[in-house]
Design a protein around this motif. Structure first.
Motif: not given
Length: 202
Positions: A89-110, A154-161
């Motif tokens: 998700l990108m903020s139109e005002q501040e060009n802030l990118v918010i991204a969730c990274d699935l690879s941060a979660i153990n593959a066996a638990e995704r 697990n969510e705190r690993l892939c979405c630390p924001f």
């Protein structure tokens, strides 16, 4: 390179050249150097300048440009599941990118994490809008409490924001809150709004 530039600079050669001549005293090399001091000082100055330039170029090649946005690779998500676990998700005002990274979660638990997220938010019975996010009321059952805790782990690993709050009330109420910046609140509304069966409000 910088060491050579320093040793052959006009600051050092007046000391080094006479020292070398003294060490070679009585040899043809010492006689030749004594007769050609002008050429020696000029040549050493040229070497110093070239070494300095080459040193700066080498140093510049070692400095990599800073990346303003972390690159996320090998991120996949179920097309039937919202992009909460792989979205951007990108903020139109501040060009802030918010991204969730699935690879941060153990593959066996995704896969189990994605299923847990679907089931957890599908069970939401009430939503409260907060100044910085949303609070979701969940069934006050031990199984749901464990599922919410596993989801956060697990969510705190892939979405630390995200800021997570899990509250168990004295009367048995169970609330999961997702909060953060204005962009995070918008992200929660867009992505989780498709999972819950109740309205997130206007």
């Amino acid at each position: 390179m910088f060491g050579i530039a320093c040793l052959t600079s006009p600051c050092c050669t007046p000391l080094l050249v006479p020292l070398v001549i003294a060490l070679l005293a009585g040899t043809p090399a010492a006689l030749w150097m004594s007769a050609h001091l002008g050429w020696i000082f000029g040549g050493l100055t040229l070497i110093s300048a070239v070494s300095f330039v080459l040193g700066w170029r080498w140093l510049g090649s070692k400095v990599q440009p800073t990346q303003s946005v972390a690159q996320v690779s090998n991120v996949t998500f179920d097309s039937n599941y919202p992009k909460i676990l792989g979205g951007i998700l990108m903020s139109e005002q501040e060009n802030l990118v918010i991204a969730c990274d699935l690879s941060a979660i153990n593959a066996a638990e995704r896969d189990q994490h994605m299923l847990t997220g679907k089931q957890l938010f599908a069970s939401v019975t009430e939503v409260q809008e907060l100044a910085d996010g949303y609070a979701f009321r969940l069934p006050s059952e031990n199984l749901t409490l464990r599922s919410a805790a596993n989801f956060i782990a697990n969510e705190r690993l892939c979405c630390p924001f995200f800021d997570f709050t899990l509250k168990v009330g004295a009367q048995g109420g169970l609330w999961l809150s997702l909060t953060g910046s204005d962009e995070v609140k918008q992200f929660v509304r867009v992505e989780f709004g498709t999972l819950v069966k109740v309205s997130l409000g206007t």
